[in-house]
Design a protein around this motif. Structure first.
Motif, PDB file in Angstrom:
ATOM      1  N   GLU A 210      47.218  39.705  45.028  1.00 17.70           N
ATOM      2  CA  GLU A 210      46.547  40.272  46.199  1.00 17.70           C
ATOM      3  C   GLU A 210      47.507  41.205  46.939  1.00 17.70           C
ATOM      4  N   ASP A 211      46.945  41.994  47.841  1.00 14.21           N
ATOM      5  CA  ASP A 211      47.793  42.870  48.651  1.00 14.21           C
ATOM      6  C   ASP A 211      48.730  42.024  49.494  1.00 14.21           C
TER       7      ASP A 211
ATOM      8  N   THR B 146      47.095  45.456  41.843  1.00 14.29           N
ATOM      9  CA  THR B 146      46.621  44.318  42.635  1.00 14.29           C
ATOM     10  C   THR B 146      45.491  43.632  41.884  1.00 14.29           C
TER      11      THR B 146
END
Length: 316
Positions: free
Chosen positions: A108-109, A30
């Motif tokens: 990003e997650d 990530t």
């Protein structure tokens, strides 16, 4: 802050997070730093550009087949907050498949991968790489459908607001939703090309149920594309309609103001005439005790007659 590098492996049918990469594991990256990318590149013999590609928001969806691994790049939906409201867009997700493991890279997650990390996906095994890829893509298409339904509900709420108060603020919100639908439509079309090419890649080992799963993914993706196109068309028409309504309301207000100005100008003309520096004897009702009242009443009557005539002409 989210963890940059997480390693997962299926052990005894359940997903576990492990400390070191092993054969048949899944490495989830990530927003890794440049140093971490170089270290992973040297350790697993993966090109630095391929690890960096998913970190570029403008990167297009595609499949790249190298000697020791295959890069699959798709767009996934995401939520971004602007002006204290949630809006929707897309970011790239990279899936790198080697002989020993799978590596995912994202800025990003993303909810697309969260369910896998939490072990909430049935028949998910990190060592069954092709099935894992298709499960990710199926989850991705499902997320598009979910966000599209949310966008549809939001547009209905904004439409209700516009019925009560036609303001530019609601139109700007509709514009933001339309932009989200454009991003979704473009990304879904790119993902469709990737899906069609995926099982033609001979370097990826295939399992018997993969064809059926891929068909399900393609159907979900096409359904999401159709929904995005339909909602985009509806929003387009809605924005045009309400823009016309706002413009028409403005014309009605300007028309009413123009008529009121015409009616009110009649007393102004009369009073201006009596305010000129001329002999009193030359002005009607100048010598009458009721002259002031007569002039006021005459101006009011003339204004009312003008208003009545304009009303019959449907200017009001």
């Amino acid at each position: 802050m989210s963890v940059v590098i997480r390693i997962f492996k299926t052990v005894d049918g359940a997903i576990h997070q492990v400390e070191e990469p092993e054969e048949g594991c899944w490495i989830a990256l990530t927003n890794p730093t440049a140093t971490e990318i170089f270290e992973l590149s040297e350790r697993f013999q993966i090109e630095v550009d391929d690890l960096r590609a998913p970190l570029d928001e403008e990167e297009r969806s595609r499949i790249e087949v190298e000697d020791t691994y295959t890069l699959i790049l798709v767009d996934v939906p995401m939520i971004e907050e602007r002006n204290e409201k949630d809006w929707y867009g897309t970011i790239p997700l990279g899936i790198i498949v080697s002989e020993d493991m799978i590596i995912t890279v994202c800025l990003e997650d993303t909810p697309v991968l969260t369910r896998f990390m939490e072990g909430r996906v049935r028949s998910f095994y990190t060592y069954m790489k092709t099935r894992f890829i298709l499960q990710i893509l199926h989850r991705n298409a499902s997320m598009y459908l979910r966000y599209l339904r949310i966008i549809d509900k939001k547009s209905e709420q904004i439409e209700e607001k516009l019925h009560k108060s036609t303001r530019n603020r609601e139109l700007m919100e509709l514009l933001e939703l339309e932009k989200s639908l454009v991003y979704f439509s473009t990304s879904l079309r790119s993902n469709e090309v990737v899906l069609e090419k995926l099982l033609k890649v001979e370097s990826i080992k295939k399992y018997p149920d993969d064809t059926d799963l891929l068909e399900d993914v393609i159907i979900e993706n096409k359904q999401a594309m159709e929904m995005a196109n339909i909602y985009s068309g509806i929003l387009n028409g809605m924005m045009g309609t309400f823009a016309s309504v706002i413009s028409n309301n403005l014309n009605i207000v300007m028309k009413a103001l123009a008529v009121i100005t015409i009616v009110m100008s009649i007393p102004t003309i009369v009073f201006s005439a009596y305010g000129m520096n001329v002999k009193i004897s030359g002005m009607p009702f100048a010598d009458s005790h009721w002259g002031f009242l007569i002039i006021i009443l005459a101006s009011v009557i003339i204004s009312l007659v003008a208003a009545l005539i304009l009303s019959k002409k449907k200017f009001f």
